[in-house]
Design an enzyme around this catalytic site. Structure first.
Site, short mmCIF file in Angstrom:
data_model
loop_
_atom_site.label_atom_id
_atom_site.label_comp_id
_atom_site.label_asym_id
_atom_site.label_seq_id
_atom_site.Cartn_x
_atom_site.Cartn_y
_atom_site.Cartn_z
CB CYS A 153 -0.94 -0.02 1.19
SG CYS A 153 -1.98 -1.50 1.23
CG HIS A 287 -1.41 4.24 5.67
ND1 HIS A 287 -1.44 4.20 4.29
CD2 HIS A 287 -1.52 2.95 6.08
CE1 HIS A 287 -1.55 2.94 3.89
NE2 HIS A 287 -1.61 2.17 4.95
CG HIS A 324 -6.25 1.01 1.79
ND1 HIS A 324 -5.43 1.51 0.80
CD2 HIS A 324 -5.42 0.51 2.74
CE1 HIS A 324 -4.18 1.32 1.14
NE2 HIS A 324 -4.13 0.73 2.31
#
Length: 719
Positions: A153, A287, A324
């Site tokens: 990610c 994040h 996400h």
């Protein structure tokens, strides 16, 4: 670092198919998480996902290609396309992704189950990143170096950070950089099995936060050196990248370091000023996945970096708005924050409110959008394997945006140590000796790995990372590289087809047993960056580590990235390890792409690379030197890519001997020149070029060239 200008932005998110649509939705404080309409299987519990709104005809296995191709088309203006026409080789692409074309793998598995092998193999061939990239670039015209990186990610920000280094080194003049990932059953089942997906709303930093919401998207920047922007172009600049940082946790495959030490190092590097002082940003995009482990770790990182000044840092978690988006995450968040700032407001975090007891000094922006136009924006990303990346962007060029002199392009790269585990056994000498024998190579023996691995720590790992760990261990032992030196050495892991055995086992079980019974261990070992992640864990590497994936030429692509970092002075050395894992499905699929059968073998080769022009005469003695690394792209036309590479390199390489392997994939590399020597070597995928370079080291200068069947040719000038 040399400031880099963001001259174009294009995105696709769950909130819209353009930046303007996404910004408008953020102004309205919308949440784009809803029941997905294009997931291959329907889960028993609908947790929702951030799905990009595409028409019905655009759904299915080609979702990654559609997202990427349309976003590239949106990014490029008429003047950009004219620039590509004038000098296509001066344009490059660095993309980040978590799973590339994995949706095609599901089609292949189902066709395999139905004994439709032709259909299965066609689908498997589209799974790798090189296929996705080639389809997306078919009408683009770019012929310069293009490549794909993966550090889970953190992939998108890592791609941008490496693109900045390519510009600074002078390797290219224009770079498209960013990331993409489609929603898929592969990742939905895996994250659910790891118990990381929330059934309720995504609520970062909330007292009852329970997990993440998966999403998808594509987000791209067009980057140029700031000093190359002329006065009449300044109006098109969206922002300047003035700081980047990367690190590894070296802690756990799927959990962040509880103290946030790796994230803190990446963040510190991104916000450090010229004198090493910390710059307090106007906005920090966290994040903020909403998992208990991530949010707690991030908070500790922010405390370590900002201390008592943390209260002064406005923080927003945008994944609460669009889910996400995995490999697209960091750049999608930078782009969204820039777009909102240009529109005069600051977006906010959705959820159930901040845990004031656990995070007392966190200024989490909540509620309705705030009026404001932050000029200094920092974004942090983190991923599986402990990968961390941070990027600092300023909207005002006068805000700490110093100009730096051009970096020399001519610095050679010295390969000062080698490690290898191949069908020839352990070590570079055994490999080179075996290449003198033209007979068929034996299969790889896992007994070669035994003295190089701690079985208690590696017995459950996929073969690919075990090969890489063993090759790096052989390199360290043969060179005398200490454990401390190893921990501070950046590592790039290159592979073509990934951890094939675990991927097949995970996906076949997912198809047979269903989305809700995915195997978490097999999923974690199937991600494309598993090699760099496990090497980081095995050797305690806290320096940056990432994977270059999806092409047979990935090792040379990784070498270009390392060269850029060494040239700019960001790194003092790096390890590049290239490996491939033998598997029946992979061998079957590759044979369909080649003019004759392919006998794939497992193996790994690791190079220690250092600057090759140390005037002090210090450091390790070079085994061989790389004077230049060249990459050319021609989607689905490797012969054309090879011709263009040799034509462009003609002045520098005239009269040089060209070398390549005798593998069928390198037939295109041998055709553009009559003066070509082909060496006998097993097909070990991304490690094949390294084997030829080792055998070819010494003597006169030569050009070692290799091709990928999806349309790329890469070469290294050796001496």
């Amino acid at each position: 670092m040399t400031p880099v200008a963001i001259t174009r932005v294009a995105i696709r998110s769950a909130l819209g198919n353009t930046l303007e649509e996404t910004v408008a939705a953020l102004r309205r404080s919308e949440v784009g998480v809803r029941t997905p309409s294009d997931l291959e299987q329907t889960p028993k519990v609908d947790a929702g996902a951030g799905e990009v709104p595409l028409s019905g005809s655009d759904r299915g296995a080609w979702r990654a290609e559609i997202l990427l191709r349309r976003t590239i088309a949106d990014l490029l203006s008429a003047s950009d396309r004219a620039s590509i026409d004038a000098g296509p080789e001066r344009w490059g692409i660095v993309l980040g992704t978590t799973l590339a074309g994995m949706r095609h793998c599901g089609v292949g598995m189902r066709a395999d189950e139905a004994s439709s092998l032709d259909e299965a193999d066609d689908a498997y061939a589209r799974t790798c990143a090189s296929s996705v990239l080639s389809h997306a670039l078919r009408d683009c015209g770019i012929s310069g170096p293009t490549l794909t990186v993966s550090c889970a990610c953190a992939s998108a920000l890592s791609a941008v950070n490496h693109a900045c280094s390519l510009l600074e080194s002078g390797a290219v003049d224009f770079v498209i950089a960013g990331g993409y990932d489609p929603l898929s059953e592969f990742v939905y089942g895996g994250f659910t099995a790891l118990q990381l997906v929330a059934t309720g709303p995504l609520s970062p930093f909330a007292p009852d936060r329970e997990g993440m919401k998966l999403g998808e998207g594509a987000a791209l920047f067009l980057l140029r050196r700031a000093r190359d922007i002329v006065s009449n172009e300044t109006g098109s600049v969206r922002g300047f990248i003035v700081g980047t940082g990367e690190s590894s946790d070296a802690h756990h495959l799927t959990q962040p370091h509880p103290e946030g030490s790796g994230a803190a190092r990446a963040l510190l590097a991104a916000i450090a000023g010229a004198e090493g002082d910390r710059r307090i940003p106007d906005l920090l995009v966290a994040h903020a996945t909403g998992t208990p482990g991530n949010d707690g770790s991030e908070y500790q990182a922010y405390r370590a970096v900002f201390g008592d000044e943390l209260r002064k840092v406005p923080i927003v978690g945008l994944k609460s708005r669009f889910g996400h988006p995995l490999g697209a995450a960091g750049v999608l968040e930078v782009a969204s924050a820039l777009g909102c700032a240009e529109a005069g407001f600051v977006p906010t975090t959705a959820g159930r409110g901040r845990d004031r007891e656990a995070f007392p000094d966190l200024d989490l922006i909540e509620g309705n959008a705030r009026v404001g136009a932050p000029r200094d924006i920092v974004v942090l990303s983190a991923g599986f394997g402990g990968a961390n990346a941070a990027t600092r962007v300023v909207r005002d060029p006068s805000l700490n945006c110093p100009s730096a002199p051009p970096t020399s392009r001519s610095m050679p790269l010295a390969v000062t140590a080698v490690g290898a585990v191949t069908p020839a056994g352990r070590g570079a000498a055994a490999l080179v000796a075996r290449m003198q024998d033209p007979s068929c190579w034996p299969a790889f023996s896992e007994e070669t790995l035994a003295p190089l691995l701690d079985r208690s720590r590696t017995r459950r790992l996929a073969l690919l990372p075990r090969l890489m760990i063993a090759a790096v261990r052989d390199l360290a032992e043969s060179s005398g590289l200490t454990a401390d030196e190893l921990s501070r050495t950046p590592l790039l892991a290159a592979n073509w087809c990934g951890a094939a055995d675990f991927t097949e086992r995970y996906y076949r079980d997912l198809v047979r047993a269903g989305l809700d019974l995915a195997n978490p261990m097999l999923f974690a070992e199937s991600v494309p960056n598993i090699g760099s992640a496990q090497c980081s864990l095995a050797f305690g590497i806290t320096a940056p580590s990432l994977s270059v994936i999806g092409r047979r030429t990935a090792g040379l692509e990784a070498m270009l990235l390392a060269h850029a970092r060494l040239t700019s002075g960001e790194w003092s050395r790096a390890i590049i390890v290239a490996a491939e894992e033998e598997h029946p499905i992979v061998a079957r699929t590759l044979s369909r792409c080649a003019p004759r059968p392919v006998h794939l073998r497992s193996g790994a080769i690791a190079f220690l690379v250092e600057p090759g022009c140390d005037s002090r005469g210090e450091g390790r003695r070079p085994i061989f030197t790389v004077d230049g690394i060249h990459g050319r792209t021609a989607p689905f036309a490797p012969e054309q890519a090879a011709r263009e590479l040799f034509q462009r390199a003609a002045e520098a390489t005239e009269g040089l001997l060209a070398t390549t392997s005798n593998a069928p994939f390198d037939d295109p590399a041998a055709k553009p020149t009559r003066n070509c020597r082909r060496l006998s070597v097993a097909e070990i995928g991304a490690a094949t070029p390294f084997a030829v370079m080792l055998a070819d080291a010494g003597g006169d200068r030569k050009l070692s060239a290799f091709t990928d069947p999806h349309g790329a040719c890469w070469a290294a000038t050796l001496r």
